[in-house]
Design an enzyme around this catalytic site. Structure first.
Site, PDB file in Angstrom:
ATOM      1  N   GLY A  31      52.671  -3.774  34.731  1.00 38.98           N
ATOM      2  CA  GLY A  31      52.254  -3.104  35.956  1.00 38.98           C
ATOM      3  C   GLY A  31      52.444  -1.594  35.799  1.00 38.98           C
ATOM      4  O   GLY A  31      51.759  -0.986  34.993  1.00 38.98           O
ATOM      5  N   SER A  33      53.655  -3.998  28.055  1.00 40.04           N
ATOM      6  CA  SER A  33      52.981  -2.932  28.782  1.00 40.04           C
ATOM      7  C   SER A  33      54.016  -2.078  29.544  1.00 40.04           C
ATOM      8  O   SER A  33      54.926  -1.527  28.929  1.00 40.04           O
ATOM      9  CB  SER A  33      51.921  -3.537  29.709  1.00 40.04           C
ATOM     10  OG  SER A  33      51.048  -2.557  30.193  1.00 40.04           O
ATOM     11  N   TRP A  34      53.905  -1.972  30.873  1.00 40.47           N
ATOM     12  CA  TRP A  34      54.930  -1.267  31.650  1.00 40.47           C
ATOM     13  C   TRP A  34      56.313  -1.861  31.375  1.00 40.47           C
ATOM     14  O   TRP A  34      57.320  -1.153  31.430  1.00 40.47           O
ATOM     15  CB  TRP A  34      54.612  -1.308  33.139  1.00 40.47           C
ATOM     16  CG  TRP A  34      55.818  -1.021  33.992  1.00 40.47           C
ATOM     17  CD1 TRP A  34      56.588  -1.927  34.672  1.00 40.47           C
ATOM     18  CD2 TRP A  34      56.437   0.255  34.216  1.00 40.47           C
ATOM     19  NE1 TRP A  34      57.626  -1.300  35.318  1.00 40.47           N
ATOM     20  CE2 TRP A  34      57.557   0.045  35.057  1.00 40.47           C
ATOM     21  CE3 TRP A  34      56.140   1.553  33.797  1.00 40.47           C
ATOM     22  CZ2 TRP A  34      58.381   1.082  35.474  1.00 40.47           C
ATOM     23  CZ3 TRP A  34      56.966   2.594  34.220  1.00 40.47           C
ATOM     24  CH2 TRP A  34      58.065   2.351  35.049  1.00 40.47           C
ATOM     25  N   ASP A  45      43.687  -2.310  21.628  1.00 38.64           N
ATOM     26  CA  ASP A  45      44.256  -2.181  22.971  1.00 38.64           C
ATOM     27  C   ASP A  45      43.641  -0.965  23.650  1.00 38.64           C
ATOM     28  O   ASP A  45      43.845   0.173  23.206  1.00 38.64           O
ATOM     29  CB  ASP A  45      45.780  -2.030  22.850  1.00 38.64           C
ATOM     30  CG  ASP A  45      46.496  -2.089  24.188  1.00 38.64           C
ATOM     31  OD1 ASP A  45      45.884  -1.750  25.217  1.00 38.64           O
ATOM     32  OD2 ASP A  45      47.681  -2.464  24.201  1.00 38.64           O
ATOM     33  N   HIS A  93      45.055  -5.762  24.641  1.00 41.55           N
ATOM     34  CA  HIS A  93      46.300  -5.466  25.345  1.00 41.55           C
ATOM     35  C   HIS A  93      47.018  -6.692  25.887  1.00 41.55           C
ATOM     36  O   HIS A  93      48.244  -6.703  26.001  1.00 41.55           O
ATOM     37  CB  HIS A  93      45.999  -4.509  26.510  1.00 41.55           C
ATOM     38  CG  HIS A  93      47.207  -4.091  27.285  1.00 41.55           C
ATOM     39  ND1 HIS A  93      48.169  -3.252  26.767  1.00 41.55           N
ATOM     40  CD2 HIS A  93      47.624  -4.395  28.544  1.00 41.55           C
ATOM     41  CE1 HIS A  93      49.117  -3.056  27.668  1.00 41.55           C
ATOM     42  NE2 HIS A  93      48.816  -3.740  28.754  1.00 41.55           N
TER      43      HIS A  93
END
Length: 319
Positions: A43, A110-111, A266, A294
Site C-alpha cells: 500500500g 512493496s510498501w 516491475d 510487481h
C-alpha cells in the site's frame, strides 16, 4: 520445478489490539514455538491476505500478519488521523511485545519493504533478518514515476488515461495533489470514483498478466477507498521521511542478512531501487526475477519468496 505456496492454514489466534484510537487486526498462525516472522502488506492502505502466511513453512515458523492502521479489518476504516510511518513502527513494537517475541524475521512486499526497512533502522536489535519483495524506498522520485505521465504512464498510456480521468487537466502539475482534493472531498461520488481509478491503475500495472479476479476485487469500494486515501496521505507527506532517509541509514541494518527479490519488469517499483539498496547493504542478496512484474503472487515471485524463507529458516536455526 517452482516452489508453490505452502498449504492453506487457519490462524491459531486472531487479536484486535487497541493502539490509541486505532484497532489493529492481527493474526498468529503456524508453529507457536517456531521462528517468529512478521509479514508486512503493501500500500500503504492495502491489507493482509490469507496467502501471505503461505510464504512460510508452518511447521518451522510462527507467522504474524496484521492489517496496518486504517487498512483491511483494522479500524477506523481508511483512517488517516495519527497514521504515519512512525505510528506503524510503534504498532509493530506493540504487536511484538504482545506476543512476547524477542526477535523476529521481518518480511514484506512493496510498501511493506519500506516499513520493514524503517522498522529495522529504529529497532535493529529486534530483527533476525529480512525478506523483501518489490523494493520501494519512499522517495518522491519513485512516487513521480508511478503517477507521472513520463514514468509508468509512458509504458501504459491507455491505462493512464483511465487513471487521470477523474482529475482531468489538474493532473499535469501534480497528480497526487489533484487526487488528494477529490479523496478528501465531501462529494462521496467523486471520492469513490477517484479511489477506484487510483487503485485500479496500480493493480493493472502490477503484473505481466493481471488476474481478472484481482482487478474486480481491487475495484471493490471498501478496499479501494482505504488503499487510495491512505496511499495518497502517505505520498502527500513524502512517506514521513527526510529525503533519502532509508538509504542514508541502511548502514544500521547492513550487518543483518537480507534477501531482496524484485521482478525485472516491475512497473510499480523500479528495479533500480532494489539494485541501489543491495549496493548499500553488504549482507544482502539481490535476486532479479526475469519474467515477473510487481505482484507478490506471480509464480516466479512466489518461488523466490518461499525459497528465501526456507533458506532463512535454516540460517536462523543454525546460528
Amino acid at each position: 520445478m517452482l516452489h508453490s505456496l505452502y498449504p492453506k492454514i487457519k490462524p491459531n489466534k486472531i487479536e484486535y489490539l487497541q493502539v490509541g484510537e486505532h484497532t489493529l487486526y492481527v493474526e498468529e498462525s503456524g508453529n507457536p514455538e517456531g521462528i517468529p516472522v512478521v509479514y508486512l502488506h503493501g500500500g500503504p492502505g492495502g491489507s493482509s491476505s490469507s496467502d501471505h502466511r503461505r510464504y512460510f513453512n508452518p511447521e518451522k515458523y510462527r507467522i504474524i500478519v496484521f492489517d496496518q492502521r486504517g487498512s483491511g479489518k483494522s479500524t477506523p476504516h481508511a483512517g488517516i488521523i495519527n497514521n504515519s510511518t512512525d505510528d506503524l513502527i510503534d504498532d509493530m513494537e506493540e504487536i511484538r511485545e504482545y506476543f512476547a517475541i524477542s526477535k523476529w524475521l521481518v518480511a514484506g512486499g512493496s510498501w511493506g519493504t519500506t516499513l520493514a526497512l524503517a522498522y529495522g533502522i529504529k529497532h535493529s536489535i529486534r530483527v533476525t533478518g529480512f525478506i523483501l519483495r518489490g523494493i520501494f524506498l519512499g522517495t518522491d522520485s519513485e512516487v513521480n514515476w508511478l503517477y507521472g505521465s513520463d514514468g509508468a504512464g509512458a509504458i501504459y498510456p491507455d491505462y493512464y488515461q483511465d487513471f487521470i480521468a477523474p482529475v482531468q487537466h489538474q493532473h499535469f502539475s501534480d497528480p497526487v495533489k489533484a487526487f488528494h482534493q477529490l479523496l478528501t472531498s465531501e462529494n462521496e461520488i467523486a471520492r469513490i470514483t477517484a479511489a477506484k481509478a487510483w487503485t485500479l491503475w496500480e493493480t493493472r500495472i502490477s503484473a505481466l498478466l493481471v488476474d481478472k479476479h484481482e482487478l474486480d476485487s481491487q475495484e471493490e469500494t471498501h478496499g479501494a477507498i482505504a488503499m487510495a486515501c491512505i496511499e495518497n496521505h502517505y505520498f502527500s507527506n513524502h512517506c514521513f521521511f527526510e529525503p533519502d532517509y532509508l538509504l542514508k541509514n541502511v548502514s544500521k541494518i547492513a550487518h543483518l542478512p537480507a534477501f531482496i527479490i524484485h521482478g525485472r519488469y516491475d512497473m510499480v517499483c523500479q528495479l533500480k531501487q532494489a539494485h541501489l539498496l543491495a549496493e548499500h547493504w553488504q549482507n544482502s542478496q539481490l535476486q532479479i526475477i526475469p519474467k515477473a512484474g510487481h505482484s507478490g503472487f506471480e509464480d516466479a515471485i512466489i518461488d523466490a519468496i518461499c525459497q528465501a524463507s526456507d533458506k532463512m529458516a535454516d540460517f536462523i536455526e543454525n546460528q
